[in-house]
Design a protein around this motif. Sequence first.
Motif, PDB file in Angstrom:
ATOM      1  N   ASN A   1       0.803  -1.330   0.041  1.00  0.00           N
ATOM      2  CA  ASN A   1       0.178   0.028  -0.066  1.00  0.00           C
ATOM      3  C   ASN A   1       0.889   1.131  -0.205  1.00  0.00           C
ATOM      4  OD1 ASN A   1       0.673   0.750   2.674  1.00  0.00           O
ATOM      5  ND2 ASN A   1      -0.604  -0.843   3.248  1.00  0.00           N
ATOM      6  N   ASN A   2       0.207   2.426  -0.115  1.00  0.00           N
ATOM      7  CA  ASN A   2       1.230   3.566  -0.280  1.00  0.00           C
ATOM      8  C   ASN A   2       1.460   3.946   0.913  1.00  0.00           C
ATOM      9  OD1 ASN A   2      -1.565   4.294   0.824  1.00  0.00           O
ATOM     10  ND2 ASN A   2      -1.686   5.941  -0.797  1.00  0.00           N
TER      11      ASN A   2
ATOM     12  N   THR B   1      -4.613   2.974   0.001  1.00  0.00           N
ATOM     13  CA  THR B   1      -4.954   2.095  -1.176  1.00  0.00           C
ATOM     14  C   THR B   1      -3.945   0.856  -1.224  1.00  0.00           C
ATOM     15  OG1 THR B   1      -5.614   3.798  -2.443  1.00  0.00           O
ATOM     16  CG2 THR B   1      -4.926   2.005  -4.018  1.00  0.00           C
ATOM     17  N   TRP B   2      -4.566  -0.074  -1.335  1.00  0.00           N
ATOM     18  CA  TRP B   2      -3.830  -1.460  -1.315  1.00  0.00           C
ATOM     19  C   TRP B   2      -3.667  -2.114  -2.567  1.00  0.00           C
ATOM     20  CZ3 TRP B   2      -2.401  -3.988   3.379  1.00  0.00           C
ATOM     21  CH2 TRP B   2      -2.628  -3.203   4.581  1.00  0.00           C
TER      22      TRP B   2
ATOM     23  N   THR C   1      -7.466  -2.109  -4.243  1.00  0.00           N
ATOM     24  CA  THR C   1      -8.778  -1.820  -3.566  1.00  0.00           C
ATOM     25  C   THR C   1      -9.583  -0.830  -4.086  1.00  0.00           C
ATOM     26  OG1 THR C   1      -7.719  -0.503  -1.997  1.00  0.00           O
ATOM     27  CG2 THR C   1      -7.867  -2.704  -1.288  1.00  0.00           C
ATOM     28  N   ALA C   2     -10.797  -0.794  -4.258  1.00  0.00           N
ATOM     29  CA  ALA C   2     -11.663   0.194  -4.937  1.00  0.00           C
ATOM     30  C   ALA C   2     -11.513   1.595  -4.360  1.00  0.00           C
ATOM     31  CB  ALA C   2     -13.150  -0.058  -5.248  1.00  0.00           C
TER      32      ALA C   2
ATOM     33  N   LYS D   1       4.906  -0.080  -8.275  1.00  0.00           N
ATOM     34  CA  LYS D   1       4.382   0.274  -6.781  1.00  0.00           C
ATOM     35  C   LYS D   1       3.116   1.308  -6.617  1.00  0.00           C
ATOM     36  CE  LYS D   1       5.727  -0.241  -2.538  1.00  0.00           C
ATOM     37  NZ  LYS D   1       4.596   0.162  -1.898  1.00  0.00           N
ATOM     38  N   ASN D   2       2.285   0.852  -5.916  1.00  0.00           N
ATOM     39  CA  ASN D   2       0.981   1.695  -5.711  1.00  0.00           C
ATOM     40  C   ASN D   2       0.216   2.073  -6.844  1.00  0.00           C
ATOM     41  OD1 ASN D   2       2.011   2.110  -3.015  1.00  0.00           O
ATOM     42  ND2 ASN D   2       3.010   3.704  -3.621  1.00  0.00           N
ATOM     43  N   SER D   3       0.182   0.774  -7.741  1.00  0.00           N
ATOM     44  CA  SER D   3      -0.596   0.985  -8.772  1.00  0.00           C
ATOM     45  C   SER D   3      -1.049  -0.276  -9.266  1.00  0.00           C
ATOM     46  CB  SER D   3      -0.037   1.820  -9.996  1.00  0.00           C
ATOM     47  OG  SER D   3       0.994   0.864 -10.596  1.00  0.00           O
ATOM     48  N   ALA D   4      -2.196  -0.467  -9.922  1.00  0.00           N
ATOM     49  CA  ALA D   4      -2.722  -1.664 -10.348  1.00  0.00           C
ATOM     50  C   ALA D   4      -2.123  -2.421 -11.619  1.00  0.00           C
ATOM     51  CB  ALA D   4      -4.350  -1.986 -10.381  1.00  0.00           C
ATOM     52  N   GLY D   5      -0.749  -2.499 -11.596  1.00  0.00           N
ATOM     53  CA  GLY D   5      -0.033  -3.014 -12.799  1.00  0.00           C
ATOM     54  C   GLY D   5       1.472  -3.367 -12.654  1.00  0.00           C
TER      55      GLY D   5
END
Length: 420
Positions: free
Chosen positions: A69-70, A98-99, A130-131, A180-184
Motif C-alpha cells: 500500500n502507499n 490504497t492496497w 482496492t476500490a 508500486k502503488n498501482s494496479a499494474g
Amino acid sequence: MKKILYSVFMLATMVLAACSSDDTTEPVVKRGMVLKANVENTDTRATITDNEGKWKFAFATGDMVKVGNNEVESYYTFKNNGTVFESTDALQTTKAATWCAYFPGEIIELANQSGEFADVAKNYALAGATATPTTGSDGLTVTMKAKAAVLCIVGVKDGDCLDINVQTAEGYVSGLTAAKNSAGFKVQTSPAKVTLLSKQKAGVYYVVVPADVKLSVYNGNTLIKATKAGGLTAGKYYTLLTGETTGSATNKLGETISWVQLWAGGPKFATKNVAQEMTWYDAIKTDDDFAWGKNWRTPTADEVYGEGKLYALPDENNHWKPVAGSPSFKIIKEGENITLVFTGVQPGYTKNTLTLFNKEKSGDNNFDFWTSSEINGYGKRFNITARNSETGGLNIGLFWISTFDNKNTKYLVRPVLAEK
C-alpha cells in the motif's frame, strides 16, 4: 504448480487475531488479514491465426499474492490455504490507504520458460487495487485483472531449434515488475538478447509475454510477428507458427501438387496419390529417380504412424477410433465415392485436412499406401480398412502398419515433401 483456468475465483474475508502495541500513545495496529479477490475477464479468446481456444484461470493451494500500500515500502505475502489468502504479517494502516495486489509476485522472471501448458500460470501476471482506501481492518477486497498475454508457439518443421525472444522499443523483454502503488506491472528489458523459450524440436509450446505494449516476436533472428502499437490484449492467447503448414511444390511431370501438414514436426503430405500403383522397390527411389522427382519422396512408417501421428485404437466392437492428440478422422460417403478424411487437432492445425482415397479389395474399402520402411524382408504398408459392420454403416476395421507385404506387390503411394 498446476493451474486450471476459470473466470471467477472467490476468497472469503476475515480479520485474524490482533496484538496491541505497548506504546499507548500510538493507535492500536492489528497484524494479520486475508484477501478477497475477484479476477476479471479471464474467460476470453483471441487468435492471430484461425485457431480458437479459451483460457480459464484459478488459484491453487499454496499460491502467493504480494500486497502493498502507499503507506509502506515493502510487500506483504498472502498465501492461499485452499479457501482464503492469509497473511500473518500484514499490518493494518493507521489511516486509510490504497492496497495493491500482485500475482504471482512483485517480480516475474520471463526468461527460460518451460513451454508447458501446466506452467503458464506460474508467470500469468494479475494485478488489482482496492476500490477505495482502507486500513484493512475489515480485510481487503481487490478485483485483479490479467496483465499478461500468452503466445502459443507452434514449431512447425522437424529438426528446427526454437529460440523465442521478444523485443519492445526499449530492448529484449526479460520480465515484469510490480508498478508500486498501482494496479499494474512494468516491463523489464535488457540490451542483450533474452531467450524466453528454447526448444530443440518441433512442437506446441506456451509462453507468457507482457500485454498492452508493442512487441516484436522472434525465433532466433527471424521475425514471426510484430504487434500493433497497443500490443496483445491481456488475458488472451495468440497462436504463432514458425512456418507454413500448407503449400505446394512441382513434380517432374510438370504438375503443381498441394501439400498439407497435420501436426507439428510432421511430414507434409501430398493431397493426392501418385497416379499408378508401384512396387516397394519403386516407392523407395529418391531424387530424380522417384516417380515425382526430387521434390517428393515416400514417407517412412515412423513418420506417419504412432501416437500424435496417424493413429487409432479398437473399441469393444473392434471399431478403430481416433486417439486423443492424433488427427481425428471420419469416413465420407458421397454416392458410390468413399473417402477417409483426417483433420488436425493441435493449435494451428485444426483447419488442415488430408483425404485418403478408397481402393476396393476383396469387398473391403482400403485406404493404404506404401512406406519406405521394411522388416524381415517385407515392405511396410500403412493400411486402413473400412467394412460394413453388423451394427450398421461403415466402420474402420483395421488401422495399422502392415508388416508382411511382398515388396513386388503394387500399392498406391502418397508422397510427402522432400525437405532438406
